[in-house]
Scaffold this active site. Structure first.
Site, PDB file in Angstrom:
ATOM      1  N   THR A   1     -24.098  -9.206  13.870  1.00  0.00           N
ATOM      2  CA  THR A   1     -24.543  -8.254  12.874  1.00  0.00           C
ATOM      3  C   THR A   1     -25.942  -8.658  12.475  1.00  0.00           C
ATOM      4  O   THR A   1     -26.330  -9.791  12.696  1.00  0.00           O
ATOM      5  CB  THR A   1     -23.603  -8.319  11.642  1.00  0.00           C
ATOM      6  OG1 THR A   1     -22.397  -7.628  11.950  1.00  0.00           O
ATOM      7  CG2 THR A   1     -24.177  -7.693  10.403  1.00  0.00           C
TER       8      THR A   1
ATOM      9  N   ARG B   1     -12.934   2.461  14.467  1.00  0.00           N
ATOM     10  CA  ARG B   1     -12.877   1.325  13.533  1.00  0.00           C
ATOM     11  C   ARG B   1     -14.167   1.255  12.682  1.00  0.00           C
ATOM     12  O   ARG B   1     -15.269   1.388  13.178  1.00  0.00           O
ATOM     13  CB  ARG B   1     -12.703   0.042  14.344  1.00  0.00           C
ATOM     14  CG  ARG B   1     -12.776  -1.238  13.532  1.00  0.00           C
ATOM     15  CD  ARG B   1     -14.143  -1.862  13.614  1.00  0.00           C
ATOM     16  NE  ARG B   1     -14.129  -3.219  13.076  1.00  0.00           N
ATOM     17  CZ  ARG B   1     -15.222  -3.870  12.712  1.00  0.00           C
ATOM     18  NH1 ARG B   1     -16.395  -3.303  12.811  1.00  0.00           N
ATOM     19  NH2 ARG B   1     -15.142  -5.094  12.252  1.00  0.00           N
TER      20      ARG B   1
ATOM     21  N   GLY C   1     -16.145  -1.232   9.818  1.00  0.00           N
ATOM     22  CA  GLY C   1     -16.107  -2.581   9.259  1.00  0.00           C
ATOM     23  C   GLY C   1     -16.881  -2.711   7.958  1.00  0.00           C
ATOM     24  O   GLY C   1     -17.292  -1.714   7.352  1.00  0.00           O
ATOM     25  N   ASP C   2     -17.077  -3.972   7.564  1.00  0.00           N
ATOM     26  CA  ASP C   2     -17.723  -4.245   6.271  1.00  0.00           C
ATOM     27  C   ASP C   2     -19.211  -3.915   6.264  1.00  0.00           C
ATOM     28  O   ASP C   2     -19.808  -3.809   5.195  1.00  0.00           O
ATOM     29  CB  ASP C   2     -17.560  -5.719   5.904  1.00  0.00           C
ATOM     30  CG  ASP C   2     -18.327  -6.607   6.872  1.00  0.00           C
ATOM     31  OD1 ASP C   2     -18.007  -6.572   8.079  1.00  0.00           O
ATOM     32  OD2 ASP C   2     -19.267  -7.303   6.437  1.00  0.00           O
TER      33      ASP C   2
ATOM     34  N   THR D   1     -22.046 -11.376   6.905  1.00  0.00           N
ATOM     35  CA  THR D   1     -21.670 -11.267   8.309  1.00  0.00           C
ATOM     36  C   THR D   1     -20.392 -12.064   8.526  1.00  0.00           C
ATOM     37  O   THR D   1     -20.106 -13.003   7.796  1.00  0.00           O
ATOM     38  CB  THR D   1     -22.802 -11.784   9.227  1.00  0.00           C
ATOM     39  OG1 THR D   1     -22.307 -11.906  10.566  1.00  0.00           O
ATOM     40  CG2 THR D   1     -23.342 -13.128   8.797  1.00  0.00           C
ATOM     41  N   GLY D   2     -19.617 -11.661   9.520  1.00  0.00           N
ATOM     42  CA  GLY D   2     -18.383 -12.390   9.804  1.00  0.00           C
ATOM     43  C   GLY D   2     -17.237 -11.445  10.069  1.00  0.00           C
ATOM     44  O   GLY D   2     -17.448 -10.277  10.390  1.00  0.00           O
TER      45      GLY D   2
HETATM   46  N1  ASP Z   1     -18.908  -7.997  10.133  1.00  0.00           N
HETATM   47  C1  ASP Z   1     -19.257  -7.409  11.380  1.00  0.00           C
HETATM   48  C2  ASP Z   1     -18.158  -6.494  11.845  1.00  0.00           C
HETATM   49  O1  ASP Z   1     -17.035  -6.910  11.878  1.00  0.00           O
HETATM   50  C3  ASP Z   1     -19.459  -8.399  12.456  1.00  0.00           C
HETATM   51  C4  ASP Z   1     -20.297  -9.588  12.107  1.00  0.00           C
HETATM   52  O2  ASP Z   1     -20.837  -9.686  11.037  1.00  0.00           O
HETATM   53  O3  ASP Z   1     -20.433 -10.467  12.956  1.00  0.00           O
HETATM   54  O4  ASP Z   1     -18.429  -5.395  12.252  1.00  0.00           O
END
Ligand code: ASP
Length: 309
Positions: free
Chosen positions: A176, A204, A206-207, A227-228
């Site tokens: 990200t 899907r 995400g955050d 991120t994560g």
């Molecule tokens: N949080 C991001 C997602 O799951 C991925 C990431 O930050 O590495 O889309």
């Protein structure tokens, strides 16, 4: 608010457990970070807004195929790009987000357009692309952001040759990008953008498009980009919780970030990292992974670029 002394910007290019690819391409990651932070900092030095600074920094990373956002996004289970982005303005608590798009080159620009021109917080899918086109963005083909590397990785993952989705928090097949900044008026902003995890389920979200989880900004406290592991970041409301700890718990930015990342959820198998700035121009990084691609610069701290701890 009048002019204040301190401007600062921090960016990330994803937290991860590392990979051979990351090591081989370390220089490309570092120079990508340098180009992005330079673009964002230039905006701040010109006296322009934190919103423009985080936008420009994220856009440079979206355009750089080394990062998993924009060009170079990971492919979902159907072999398609499925991008999302969010932006928040800490002065008016205004925000914009976009999800499930692939016919727009820069999702962060679309998030900004939604924030600035619509009464909505998030628009997803084809309607979001149409919104962007109405606001002057050029549509691109649905495979425009697919790089040769991501295409090859997709086939190798699908064949089980390389890791699939992260299992038990061990291997992470995503990334990200994000940026946070404070400008000469003391206004803060944050932005996050991603191509999401490789082989993600179609549809899907995400955050990285969710205010309070992957992104938050409030002039009273801080600007945060996270991120994560998305599903956990959403449940843990990571970015907003850090702001709340500063506002209600009296923690400093670094204390709040460290508490959230290292203490509060230490029993949960959650790979995550955050970057933050506060109104005094303090910059924080906190992550519980082996690496987080990151950089910062301010008018009181020199350029800093790092990948490993
Ligand atoms: N949080 C991001 C997602 O799951 C991925 C990431 O930050 O590495 O889309």
């Amino acid at each position: 608010m009048g002019r204040v002394d301190r401007i600062a910007i921090a960016i990330h290019g994803g937290a991860s457990s590392g990979s051979e690819y990351l090591d081989t391409e370390l220089q490309a990651y570092e120079s990508g970070l340098e180009r992005a932070i330079t673009a964002g900092y230039k905006v701040l030095m010109q006296g322009r807004s934190a919103i423009e600074a985080v936008h420009d920094a994220v856009m440079v990373m979206e355009d750089d195929p080394i990062f998993n956002a924009g060009m170079g996004s990971a492919l979902n289970e159907g072999g398609e790009v499925q991008m999302e982005a969010v932006m928040m303005d800490g002065k008016y608590l205004n925000s914009g987000a976009v999800a499930l798009v692939n016919q727009i080159k820069n999702p962060v620009s679309l998030a900004k357009a939604i924030m600035e021109n619509s009464n909505h917080t998030m628009i997803a899918g084809q309607a979001a692309v149409e919104y962007g086109v109405k606001h002057g963005m050029m549509p691109v083909s649905s495979d425009y952001c697919i790089t040769e590397k991501q295409r090859k990785d997709f086939f190798r993952r699908a064949a089980g040759e390389i890791y699939r989705l992260p299992v038990n928090g061990k291997k992470k097949a995503y990334g990200t990008v994000g940026a946070v900044a404070v400008d000469y008026h003391g206004n803060m902003a944050a932005a996050t953008s991603t191509g999401g995890p490789a082989l993600a389920h179609a549809g899907r979200i995400g955050d990285s498009s969710i205010v309070g989880a992957g992104c938050y900004a409030h002039n009273n406290t801080c600007a945060i980009s996270a991120t994560g592991r998305s599903d956990q970041l959403m449940r843990l409301v990571v970015a907003h919780d850090i702001s709340a700890m500063m506002e209600l718990g009296g923690k400093t930015l670094q204390e709040a970030c460290d508490y959230k990342i290292h203490e509060k959820h230490k029993d949960a198998l959650t790979e995550m990292g955050v970057i933050g700035v506060d109104g005094k121009g303090n910059i924080s990084f906190s992550f519980n992974t082996k690496c987080m691609c990151r950089a910062s610069i301010s008018n009181h701290q020199p350029l800093y670029i790092a990948v490993y701890k």
